[in-house]
Enzyme design. Sequence first.
Site, PDB file in Angstrom:
ATOM      1  N   CYS A 204     -22.572  -9.359  11.715  1.00 37.36           N
ATOM      2  CA  CYS A 204     -23.728  -8.627  10.725  1.00 37.36           C
ATOM      3  C   CYS A 204     -25.176  -8.584  11.347  1.00 37.36           C
ATOM      4  O   CYS A 204     -26.346  -7.967  10.852  1.00 37.36           O
ATOM      5  CB  CYS A 204     -23.710  -9.545   9.346  1.00 37.36           C
ATOM      6  SG  CYS A 204     -25.638 -10.893   9.337  1.00 37.36           S
TER       7      CYS A 204
ATOM      8  N   ALA B 253     -50.814 -24.280  37.428  1.00 32.68           N
ATOM      9  CA  ALA B 253     -50.713 -23.654  36.451  1.00 32.68           C
ATOM     10  C   ALA B 253     -52.147 -24.708  35.680  1.00 32.68           C
ATOM     11  O   ALA B 253     -52.887 -23.909  35.484  1.00 32.68           O
ATOM     12  CB  ALA B 253     -49.567 -22.548  35.122  1.00 32.68           C
TER      13      ALA B 253
ATOM     14  N   HIS C 224     -37.471 -12.406  26.334  1.00 36.59           N
ATOM     15  CA  HIS C 224     -36.220 -12.773  26.657  1.00 36.59           C
ATOM     16  C   HIS C 224     -35.611 -13.557  25.543  1.00 36.59           C
ATOM     17  O   HIS C 224     -34.757 -14.123  26.228  1.00 36.59           O
ATOM     18  CB  HIS C 224     -35.512 -13.466  28.198  1.00 36.59           C
ATOM     19  CG  HIS C 224     -36.312 -12.820  29.570  1.00 36.59           C
ATOM     20  ND1 HIS C 224     -36.246 -13.462  30.562  1.00 36.59           N
ATOM     21  CD2 HIS C 224     -35.557 -11.384  29.846  1.00 36.59           C
ATOM     22  CE1 HIS C 224     -36.926 -12.033  31.486  1.00 36.59           C
ATOM     23  NE2 HIS C 224     -36.532 -11.354  31.091  1.00 36.59           N
TER      24      HIS C 224
ATOM     25  N   GLU D 204     -46.290 -20.883  45.175  1.00 36.38           N
ATOM     26  CA  GLU D 204     -46.250 -19.981  46.161  1.00 36.38           C
ATOM     27  C   GLU D 204     -46.598 -18.740  46.470  1.00 36.38           C
ATOM     28  O   GLU D 204     -46.319 -17.682  45.230  1.00 36.38           O
ATOM     29  CB  GLU D 204     -45.305 -20.163  46.624  1.00 36.38           C
ATOM     30  CG  GLU D 204     -44.279 -19.527  45.826  1.00 36.38           C
ATOM     31  CD  GLU D 204     -42.093 -20.568  46.252  1.00 36.38           C
ATOM     32  OE1 GLU D 204     -42.628 -20.791  47.299  1.00 36.38           O
ATOM     33  OE2 GLU D 204     -41.588 -19.425  46.043  1.00 36.38           O
TER      34      GLU D 204
ATOM     35  N   CYS E 160     -22.654 -14.162   6.331  1.00 33.08           N
ATOM     36  CA  CYS E 160     -20.876 -13.198   6.813  1.00 33.08           C
ATOM     37  C   CYS E 160     -20.032 -14.028   7.486  1.00 33.08           C
ATOM     38  O   CYS E 160     -18.992 -13.768   7.628  1.00 33.08           O
ATOM     39  CB  CYS E 160     -21.714 -12.035   7.335  1.00 33.08           C
ATOM     40  SG  CYS E 160     -21.758 -12.378   9.432  1.00 33.08           S
TER      41      CYS E 160
ATOM     42  N   SER F   6     -41.433 -15.857  39.325  1.00 28.93           N
ATOM     43  CA  SER F   6     -40.783 -15.250  41.110  1.00 28.93           C
ATOM     44  C   SER F   6     -40.752 -13.663  41.331  1.00 28.93           C
ATOM     45  O   SER F   6     -40.283 -13.132  42.167  1.00 28.93           O
ATOM     46  CB  SER F   6     -39.401 -15.603  41.062  1.00 28.93           C
ATOM     47  OG  SER F   6     -38.742 -15.408  39.726  1.00 28.93           O
TER      48      SER F   6
HETATM   49  P1  OAD Z   1     -37.968 -18.470  38.109  1.00 29.25           P
HETATM   50  O1  OAD Z   1     -37.490 -19.870  38.044  1.00 29.25           O
HETATM   51  O2  OAD Z   1     -37.386 -17.394  38.899  1.00 29.25           O
HETATM   52  O3  OAD Z   1     -39.765 -18.698  39.071  1.00 29.25           O
HETATM   53  C1  OAD Z   1     -40.396 -19.819  38.419  1.00 29.25           C
HETATM   54  C2  OAD Z   1     -42.033 -19.808  39.490  1.00 29.25           C
HETATM   55  O4  OAD Z   1     -43.001 -20.241  38.618  1.00 29.25           O
HETATM   56  C3  OAD Z   1     -41.526 -18.860  41.335  1.00 29.25           C
HETATM   57  O5  OAD Z   1     -42.198 -18.548  41.477  1.00 29.25           O
HETATM   58  C4  OAD Z   1     -42.270 -20.884  41.008  1.00 29.25           C
HETATM   59  O6  OAD Z   1     -42.792 -20.523  41.969  1.00 29.25           O
HETATM   60  C5  OAD Z   1     -43.010 -20.764  40.054  1.00 29.25           C
HETATM   61  N1  OAD Z   1     -43.790 -22.152  39.460  1.00 29.25           N
HETATM   62  C6  OAD Z   1     -43.540 -23.004  39.563  1.00 29.25           C
HETATM   63  N2  OAD Z   1     -44.120 -24.297  38.926  1.00 29.25           N
HETATM   64  C7  OAD Z   1     -45.261 -23.656  39.203  1.00 29.25           C
HETATM   65  C8  OAD Z   1     -46.622 -24.355  38.337  1.00 29.25           C
HETATM   66  N3  OAD Z   1     -46.476 -25.681  37.971  1.00 29.25           N
HETATM   67  N4  OAD Z   1     -47.393 -23.667  37.857  1.00 29.25           N
HETATM   68  C9  OAD Z   1     -47.367 -22.449  38.499  1.00 29.25           C
HETATM   69  N5  OAD Z   1     -46.527 -21.462  39.314  1.00 29.25           N
HETATM   70  C10 OAD Z   1     -45.362 -22.414  39.202  1.00 29.25           C
HETATM   71  O7  OAD Z   1     -38.750 -18.233  37.022  1.00 29.25           O
HETATM   72  P2  OAD Z   1     -38.873 -17.122  35.963  1.00 29.25           P
HETATM   73  O8  OAD Z   1     -39.953 -15.488  36.943  1.00 29.25           O
HETATM   74  O9  OAD Z   1     -39.467 -16.854  34.882  1.00 29.25           O
HETATM   75  O10 OAD Z   1     -33.525 -15.193  32.659  1.00 29.25           O
HETATM   76  O11 OAD Z   1     -37.935 -16.065  36.352  1.00 29.25           O
HETATM   77  C11 OAD Z   1     -37.543 -14.901  35.405  1.00 29.25           C
HETATM   78  C12 OAD Z   1     -36.309 -15.027  34.220  1.00 29.25           C
HETATM   79  O12 OAD Z   1     -34.534 -15.470  35.221  1.00 29.25           O
HETATM   80  C13 OAD Z   1     -36.236 -15.841  32.929  1.00 29.25           C
HETATM   81  O13 OAD Z   1     -36.452 -15.480  31.939  1.00 29.25           O
HETATM   82  C14 OAD Z   1     -34.641 -15.861  32.948  1.00 29.25           C
HETATM   83  C15 OAD Z   1     -33.722 -16.390  34.634  1.00 29.25           C
HETATM   84  O14 OAD Z   1     -32.666 -15.889  34.968  1.00 29.25           O
HETATM   85  C16 OAD Z   1     -32.833 -14.846  31.440  1.00 29.25           C
HETATM   86  O15 OAD Z   1     -32.124 -16.408  31.474  1.00 29.25           O
HETATM   87  C17 OAD Z   1     -32.480 -13.879  31.013  1.00 29.25           C
END
Ligand code: OAD
Length: 245
Positions: A135, A236, A124, A220, A155, A194
Amino acid sequence: MIMPEIQIQIDLIKEKLEKADTVTVLTGAGISADSGIPTFRGTHGLWKNHRAEELATPAAFSKNPKLVWEWYDWRRGLIASKEPNAGHYMIAEMEKPFTRFHLITQNVDGLHEKAGSTNPVELHGNIWKVRCTGCHGISFNFDVPIKLLPMCKECGGLLRPHIVWFGEPLDKIDIEKSYAAVQNSNVVLIIGTSGLVYPAASLAGMARENGAFVVEINLERTPISEEMDVTLIGKAKDLLPFFIR
Ligand code: OAD
């Protein structure tokens, strides 16, 4: 104190890693949550208080580049004040014992590199890079705060964050690298995502179809938990140290 059923899962994953020569790790916002960086979804997620379509789409940037930049400038300031956590460092450490190791991240914060990971695929984009809307040149910019509106030195065009926004395609080479990585891995670890945003969310299923042992580490269960061999519930930063050889 580790619960016996979790210990059994940890031992199984360790056994699979012992035998693996190619490993892929896919991370999401959860890996950086332990550094104090908000995730996107969930109770305190960024998308609870901000509307993605007003901040993270090409249309939003065309309509109000200052508003979009102010939001990214705020996030850059927040990220600049945080450090990688044990989870990032463990993933950097995991590169060493395997013949081939691939790191794919949906995160844009740069904390994997800061922890020592080499060449992660940043699906991302990267919040510390800017791209010229004229440019198309890409460069690093670590200014906090960034001077608004930032302009291209080459530019004079308007710079935008080098982030993949909703409705935009991912970089073709990054996608190809990610598919190749999961298709050729013995073990794939899916950490802190997620599983709602594609194509990243499709990588677990693809890995499984190609014979990988697929592990999810998350606080979860998620919509992609069904595609896993094991879902390990926990932070994690607490669980990854078990898997260092
Ligand atoms: P999310 O915010 O959707 O999900 C975060 C996940 O991390 C959830 O499933 C939580 O349960 C888990 N989580 C939280 N704390 C944690 C911990 N300490 N250890 C393990 N797991 C934990 O984030 P992403 O899945 O990364 O895109 O979201 C995907 C994309 O959606 C992002 O890159 C972003 C967003 O919109 C863009 O901005 C293009």
